[in-house]
Scaffold this motif. Structure first.
Motif, PDB file in Angstrom:
ATOM      1  N   THR A  22       0.603  -1.301  -0.066  1.00 43.97           N
ATOM      2  CA  THR A  22      -0.186  -0.144  -0.312  1.00 43.97           C
ATOM      3  C   THR A  22       0.601   1.201  -0.268  1.00 43.97           C
ATOM      4  O   THR A  22       1.889   1.145   0.516  1.00 43.97           O
ATOM      5  CB  THR A  22      -1.496  -0.007   1.365  1.00 43.97           C
ATOM      6  N   CYS A  28       0.002  13.901   3.615  1.00 42.51           N
ATOM      7  CA  CYS A  28      -1.686  13.702   4.459  1.00 42.51           C
ATOM      8  C   CYS A  28      -1.562  12.903   6.070  1.00 42.51           C
ATOM      9  O   CYS A  28      -1.759  14.442   7.214  1.00 42.51           O
ATOM     10  CB  CYS A  28      -1.943  13.129   4.083  1.00 42.51           C
ATOM     11  N   GLU A  57      -5.390  -1.347   8.007  1.00 43.57           N
ATOM     12  CA  GLU A  57      -5.124  -0.422   7.390  1.00 43.57           C
ATOM     13  C   GLU A  57      -3.924  -1.044   5.655  1.00 43.57           C
ATOM     14  O   GLU A  57      -3.884  -0.716   4.879  1.00 43.57           O
ATOM     15  CB  GLU A  57      -3.997   0.087   7.466  1.00 43.57           C
ATOM     16  N   SER A  60      -5.303  -4.080   3.738  1.00 44.02           N
ATOM     17  CA  SER A  60      -7.158  -4.136   3.081  1.00 44.02           C
ATOM     18  C   SER A  60      -7.372  -4.147   1.527  1.00 44.02           C
ATOM     19  O   SER A  60      -6.301  -3.298   1.296  1.00 44.02           O
ATOM     20  CB  SER A  60      -7.961  -2.590   3.743  1.00 44.02           C
ATOM     21  N   GLN A  62      -9.419  -1.797   0.485  1.00 41.01           N
ATOM     22  CA  GLN A  62     -10.563  -0.675   0.237  1.00 41.01           C
ATOM     23  C   GLN A  62      -8.960  -0.234   1.004  1.00 41.01           C
ATOM     24  O   GLN A  62      -9.767   0.261   2.248  1.00 41.01           O
ATOM     25  CB  GLN A  62     -11.857  -0.618   0.275  1.00 41.01           C
ATOM     26  N   ALA A  63      -8.447   1.147   0.385  1.00 45.89           N
ATOM     27  CA  ALA A  63      -7.957   1.958   0.723  1.00 45.89           C
ATOM     28  C   ALA A  63      -8.157   2.878   1.429  1.00 45.89           C
ATOM     29  O   ALA A  63      -9.333   3.752   0.981  1.00 45.89           O
ATOM     30  CB  ALA A  63      -6.283   1.935   0.571  1.00 45.89           C
ATOM     31  N   VAL A  64      -8.246   3.418   2.776  1.00 45.27           N
ATOM     32  CA  VAL A  64      -8.515   4.792   3.060  1.00 45.27           C
ATOM     33  C   VAL A  64      -7.682   5.653   4.080  1.00 45.27           C
ATOM     34  O   VAL A  64      -6.723   5.387   4.488  1.00 45.27           O
ATOM     35  CB  VAL A  64      -9.723   4.624   4.888  1.00 45.27           C
ATOM     36  N   ARG A  65      -7.970   6.946   3.804  1.00 43.68           N
ATOM     37  CA  ARG A  65      -6.988   7.857   4.034  1.00 43.68           C
ATOM     38  C   ARG A  65      -6.228   7.710   5.198  1.00 43.68           C
ATOM     39  O   ARG A  65      -6.251   6.920   6.612  1.00 43.68           O
ATOM     40  CB  ARG A  65      -7.915   9.318   4.280  1.00 43.68           C
ATOM     41  N   PHE A  68      -3.636   4.796   0.327  1.00 41.44           N
ATOM     42  CA  PHE A  68      -4.343   4.378  -0.869  1.00 41.44           C
ATOM     43  C   PHE A  68      -3.081   3.521  -2.197  1.00 41.44           C
ATOM     44  O   PHE A  68      -2.061   2.786  -1.540  1.00 41.44           O
ATOM     45  CB  PHE A  68      -4.548   5.677  -1.609  1.00 41.44           C
ATOM     46  N   CYS A  77      -1.834  11.574  -4.426  1.00 43.24           N
ATOM     47  CA  CYS A  77      -2.197  11.455  -3.962  1.00 43.24           C
ATOM     48  C   CYS A  77      -3.269  11.515  -4.009  1.00 43.24           C
ATOM     49  O   CYS A  77      -3.908  12.656  -4.112  1.00 43.24           O
ATOM     50  CB  CYS A  77      -2.139  11.794  -2.192  1.00 43.24           C
ATOM     51  N   TYR A  79      -6.158  12.363  -2.291  1.00 42.16           N
ATOM     52  CA  TYR A  79      -6.405  13.073  -1.442  1.00 42.16           C
ATOM     53  C   TYR A  79      -6.791  14.572  -1.110  1.00 42.16           C
ATOM     54  O   TYR A  79      -7.117  15.583  -1.061  1.00 42.16           O
ATOM     55  CB  TYR A  79      -6.923  12.118   0.391  1.00 42.16           C
TER      56      TYR A  79
END
Ligand SMILES: [Zn+2]
Length: 293
Positions: A22, A28, A57, A60, A62-65, A68, A77, A79
């Protein structure tokens, strides 16, 4: 990254190691620590260096802030739109604990422990059933189900998991077909360009193919063509597989549960994770340098 930086997992049997990658956006993270938590850049820097993402994290889909995923050479990025030099790649290797991998894992962890905070080693309690489905998911992502060769590849992966000590790449080299053979009561035999499997092994391979490709309306695709769960169970019943494993239920979902216990195994299992933090630490340092000036 130069090849010598890659960790060597060749001592582990196939199917026991899963790799996750990831990207994390350091811009961020710095923003979260300085704006949201109100830390000065210097304190933010020392906090971030210690920051250890959770297994969820890191692995996963489905990555979240601030995480990514991107296959691009120069990703931005999603975000904050920052460029590549603000990102770091985090590679995570998941090792399935057990007799076949424990020796190699202990040796690897011993070496990595000497490298301080460059690597993080984590442990998670799991069970054989979840590990099996995770293995299946990884396999599904890797295989191209539109390519006819996937059935052989799925069969090979299943056999690798089943009998890790056999040199399956060699046995599958130049192979054109996999067939059941009633002459074999167990195991397998290669003859010319064909691999013959004993009926129990062949039927378990069909179950794995079914699980990889099943969809709600159409059942799954197997070496025996399209099969619904009911077709598959009938076949296993006829072959005496259900009786041999003491599966007497007539309910198809109960039978599936019992079959999964056979193929996936049951009971507890430990998962081990190696997180490669080298790029993260290097880039945090240079990002901090540009913050501090
Ligand atoms: Zn960002």
């Amino acid at each position: 990254m130069t090849p010598k930086r890659e960790l060597d997992f060749s001592a582990f049997p196939p199917g026991t190691v899963t790799e996750y990658t990831t990207l994390v956006c350091l811009a961020c993270i710095f923003e979260i620590f300085t704006k949201q938590f109100g830390l000065a850049p210097r304190s933010a820097y020392s906090e971030i260096k210690r920051y250890s993402p959770t297994i969820k994290e890191l692995t996963s889909r489905q990555a979240v802030r601030p995480f990514f995923d991107s296959d691009e050479k120069h990703p931005r990025c999603p975000y904050c739109n920052s460029a590549k030099r603000w990102h770091a790649r985090l590679d995570t290797h998941e090792i399935e604990g057990g007799k076949t991998s424990d020796t190699a894992r202990r040796a690897l962890f011993k070496t990595l422990a000497k490298k301080g905070d460059q690597f993080a080693m984590l442990e998670l309690k799991s069970d054989r059933r979840s590990a099996f489905f995770e293995w299946l998911d990884t396999l599904r992502v890797k295989l191209d189900l539109d390519d006819a060769g996937w059935l052989l590849e799925a069969t090979r992966s299943f056999l690798e998991r089943r009998e890790p000590k056999t040199n399956w790449p060699e046995i599958f080299d130049g192979l054109r077909a996999v067939r059941p053979s009633t002459r074999l009561s167990e195991g397998w035999e290669r003859d010319g360009s064909r691999l013959y499997l004993s009926p129990p092994l062949y039927n378990e391979a069909l179950l794995v193919q079914y699980l990889i490709s099943r969809s709600h309306e159409h059942g799954g695709r197997t070496l025996e063509g399209r099969l619904t769960l009911l077709d598959l169970i009938r076949r296993l019943r006829r072959a005496g597989y259900l009786e041999a494993h003491g599966i007497t239920s007539l309910d198809q979902f109960e039978v599936l549960e019992k079959l999964l216990d056979e193929v996936a195994g049951s009971g507890q299992l430990k998962l081990y994770f190696v997180v490669d933090r080298r790029e993260f630490l290097e880039n945090v340092k240079s990002v901090y340098a540009s913050y501090a000036t």
